[in-house]
Design a protein around this motif. Sequence first.
Motif, PDB file in Angstrom:
ATOM      1  N   THR A  70      12.788  47.346  47.511  1.00  0.00           N
ATOM      2  CA  THR A  70      12.832  46.853  46.148  1.00  0.00           C
ATOM      3  C   THR A  70      11.427  46.882  45.607  1.00  0.00           C
ATOM      4  N   ASN A  77      20.589  40.898  32.988  1.00  0.00           N
ATOM      5  CA  ASN A  77      20.922  40.456  34.348  1.00  0.00           C
ATOM      6  C   ASN A  77      22.179  39.590  34.357  1.00  0.00           C
ATOM      7  N   ARG A 109      26.640  45.112  39.242  1.00  0.00           N
ATOM      8  CA  ARG A 109      25.221  45.344  39.545  1.00  0.00           C
ATOM      9  C   ARG A 109      24.337  44.585  38.576  1.00  0.00           C
ATOM     10  N   PRO A 164      23.225  46.394  46.488  1.00  0.00           N
ATOM     11  CA  PRO A 164      22.547  45.782  45.342  1.00  0.00           C
ATOM     12  C   PRO A 164      22.943  44.324  45.148  1.00  0.00           C
ATOM     13  N   LEU A 165      22.088  43.608  44.439  1.00  0.00           N
ATOM     14  CA  LEU A 165      22.388  42.241  44.031  1.00  0.00           C
ATOM     15  C   LEU A 165      23.128  42.247  42.705  1.00  0.00           C
ATOM     16  N   ASN A 219      14.823  50.056  41.528  1.00  0.00           N
ATOM     17  CA  ASN A 219      14.832  48.810  42.297  1.00  0.00           C
ATOM     18  C   ASN A 219      16.268  48.384  42.555  1.00  0.00           C
ATOM     19  N   ASN A 220      16.458  47.143  42.968  1.00  0.00           N
ATOM     20  CA  ASN A 220      17.778  46.587  43.280  1.00  0.00           C
ATOM     21  C   ASN A 220      18.533  47.497  44.249  1.00  0.00           C
ATOM     22  N   GLU A 221      17.782  47.979  45.249  1.00  0.00           N
ATOM     23  CA  GLU A 221      18.330  48.764  46.351  1.00  0.00           C
ATOM     24  C   GLU A 221      18.853  50.140  45.949  1.00  0.00           C
ATOM     25  N   THR A 281      18.826  46.626  36.942  1.00  0.00           N
ATOM     26  CA  THR A 281      18.302  47.715  37.758  1.00  0.00           C
ATOM     27  C   THR A 281      17.424  48.602  36.892  1.00  0.00           C
ATOM     28  N   ARG A 288      23.369  34.708  43.093  1.00  0.00           N
ATOM     29  CA  ARG A 288      23.600  36.151  43.066  1.00  0.00           C
ATOM     30  C   ARG A 288      24.369  36.557  44.318  1.00  0.00           C
TER      31      ARG A 288
END
Length: 794
Positions: A3, A766, A782, A326-327, A293-295, A785, A336
């Motif tokens: 991340t 988000n 998701r 992902p978160l 980001n976010n995997e 991201t 989350r």
Amino acid sequence: MTTFNTLSAATLGRILLCSSAMAILAPALPAYGQAQDKTARRVEERTVEFAIPALPIAAAIARYSAQSGVNVLAGGVLPPSVRTSPVNGRFTPAEALDRMLAGTGYSYGAEGSNSIVLIGAGAAAPSDDGATRLKAISAHARMPTLGGLVAGKDAPFETAAAVSSMDGETLQERYAGNVDNALRSGAGTFTRKAMSGAGVAVNIRGMEGYGRVNMTIDGARQNIRVMGHGVSGGSTFVDSDLLAGMDIGRGALGGAAGVGALGGAANFRTLGIDDVVEPGRTAGALSTVKFGNNEYGWSTMAAAGMRTDTGIGFMGAFNRRDSGSPLSGVDDRGKRIIATDLAEDLKSGLVKLELGNGDDHRLLLGGVWYNNHSSIRAEPQVYRNQTYTARYDYAPGDDLVNLTVNAYLNDSSVRFVEGNYKGRFTRDRGLGIDVTNRSELSLSDDVALALNYGGAYYHDDVSNGQPWGTGGPGDGQIGVGSLFADATFSYGIFELTPGFHFDTFDLRGDVAKRVGSQNVIERIERSENSFNPRVTLAATPWEGIQFYTRYAKTSRPPSVTETFFPGAHGSTPNPTSPNPNLKGETSLGWEVGVNILRDGLLSEGDSLRVKANYFSNDVENYITSAARPSGPPYVAMLQFVNVPGKTRIEGFELEAQYDTGQIFGGITYSNTKTHLPYGMWSDGFGVGEINGLPEDTLTINAGFRALEEKLTVSGQVRHVGKTKGVKPPMGPDLIEFDSYTLVDAFATYKFNDNATLFLNVENLANTAYKPAHYLDKRLVGRGRTVMGGLTVKF
């Protein structure tokens, strides 16, 4: 996985390497463009071997551009009724264009060092102030798609049917390559997501799964049907980073797209030689590198190709992506969720070979490979797909012959590699061919006739490699054949198009019957025919404004999975679960719509594109899952059944875009009312509807261009209405899922024609949400991201 907050040394090294490359390329790429300009100044001094038959002007210009390397620009729409003269032999580009345009009423003027502008009869050349916006006509206009669909940004707004098309550039820059998000933002389209990160299942007007939507890759049908916990009734396994575009048709369709399809078709076009090798060049390369980001992690695509003066072209491409879990967004409690099943380890590639480019004959051979590792409910799976295609085009310039033959082999499989179901798999091996010819005739001075006619056949062999009664989708074979035709009569502002499909299917497989205390396997063979007529009436009372209406019938056969479902949960057999008496589904209904394609409407250089339609269909013999009691010691198990009577689907769809060059905006809206039944046990097995289609979807986008249109900044709002689903574990009671609204932002900067930097932010706020039509009832959508990337073309 990585991340932005916790980066390994290796990842930092890759970022620094990518940043350094961008810093080096930024000043170098303009110099590369200047070198091209110097070469372009010598274009008129060389001669080229041309082989261009008499064609409609847009198709002829595309071939001219491919063979000469000269960019051709035009404003507005080139009428298909205008045909060019043939050009065969060695000429300079100017000499060839003079011969080709002779008698058409079109002329041309210079536009830079290697571009020309077409000028219509009585029209003035575009002014130097750039107010008149032009579009390039290139070899990309020849990009093949599935018969019955259209490809290109303007093509849907010129077609009297509910069709749409998206190019790969829009898919990458606006949706970061996320096919699900792109389809969910379209008019009349949606997707069902399995709990795995792999695959996409297209929903059109509430229709999905088991062949209701004809999903194809480069015209090759994707007929694998996967059943079990957390999956869906049919997915296409394709890498979005290798896509050149997506073409969608909703409702009744002509040609190969409409064979055995109840609700429509979706064709995923992969990269071709024209996407890698620029017109007039003998070699080229294309690369896109992304990081999020976010995997999301890294995605690296590289492609290279070549083309000779003799019409032989070749290209290959490879992509690698390794994404984590992902978160989700942040819920009301500040919590989350980690979506563990969305992790992917994807490797994919393709090769294309083209013979006879620019001649009357053209053969395009292709191979596409997909290998992905993901999971379902923490059970690891491997997804493999191999697609081999051969497309032959013959266009000698004769009004009676414009032939296309498309053949394919496809091998798809999904296998559990660890856990409780290790070794279980589903495999579909398919083959098919379709042949289409187009003929144009003049019946009188006022009446023209265009014929599209041909036939198609496809066959699928489905296996799960397990004894009957131990789970899986059931083994069997199905063959579907079709004859089809459409005849378009044109008179003044009117076009009348009657047409039909005559489909037949042959279905074979094994079912078990109880004889005393034993299960006896019996071979079943079924066949049916269906005649599906359609008629379309279109009128164009003003230039760029078309009204149309259509009345049509469609059908689809029962699938191997539905007919021969072995009826098991683990190793518990149930001899009543298969249903060899299933009938095929049919849909009968009508549609009315309008297309608007206007340039220079409010100001010089602006453009307006609108497509709106209303439809109403009655589906008969709809197939869904039902619980059947089998008595002790067995629990009630599933069986697919035909729902008695008719089921209504109706709705309104809108797609509108307005662009001035400096600012732009658009809207897509869908309101679909489906009265389809909800399948029993659909929560766990994925055999029916886990969620109904959202009551409405709305996407609004707007943005601006600056710095001589090198910089584009835009954003969009995506709203998804409330949905309903089966109350776990079996229903029949329903529960309601909340609507949600997401905001995305994206920007691109084009250094020149050879390099583009892009940035995409998904779910800017988000927001925590439960994705509609997703086989997980938690708020696992998701979270925010951020993804950036660079596309370079040499």
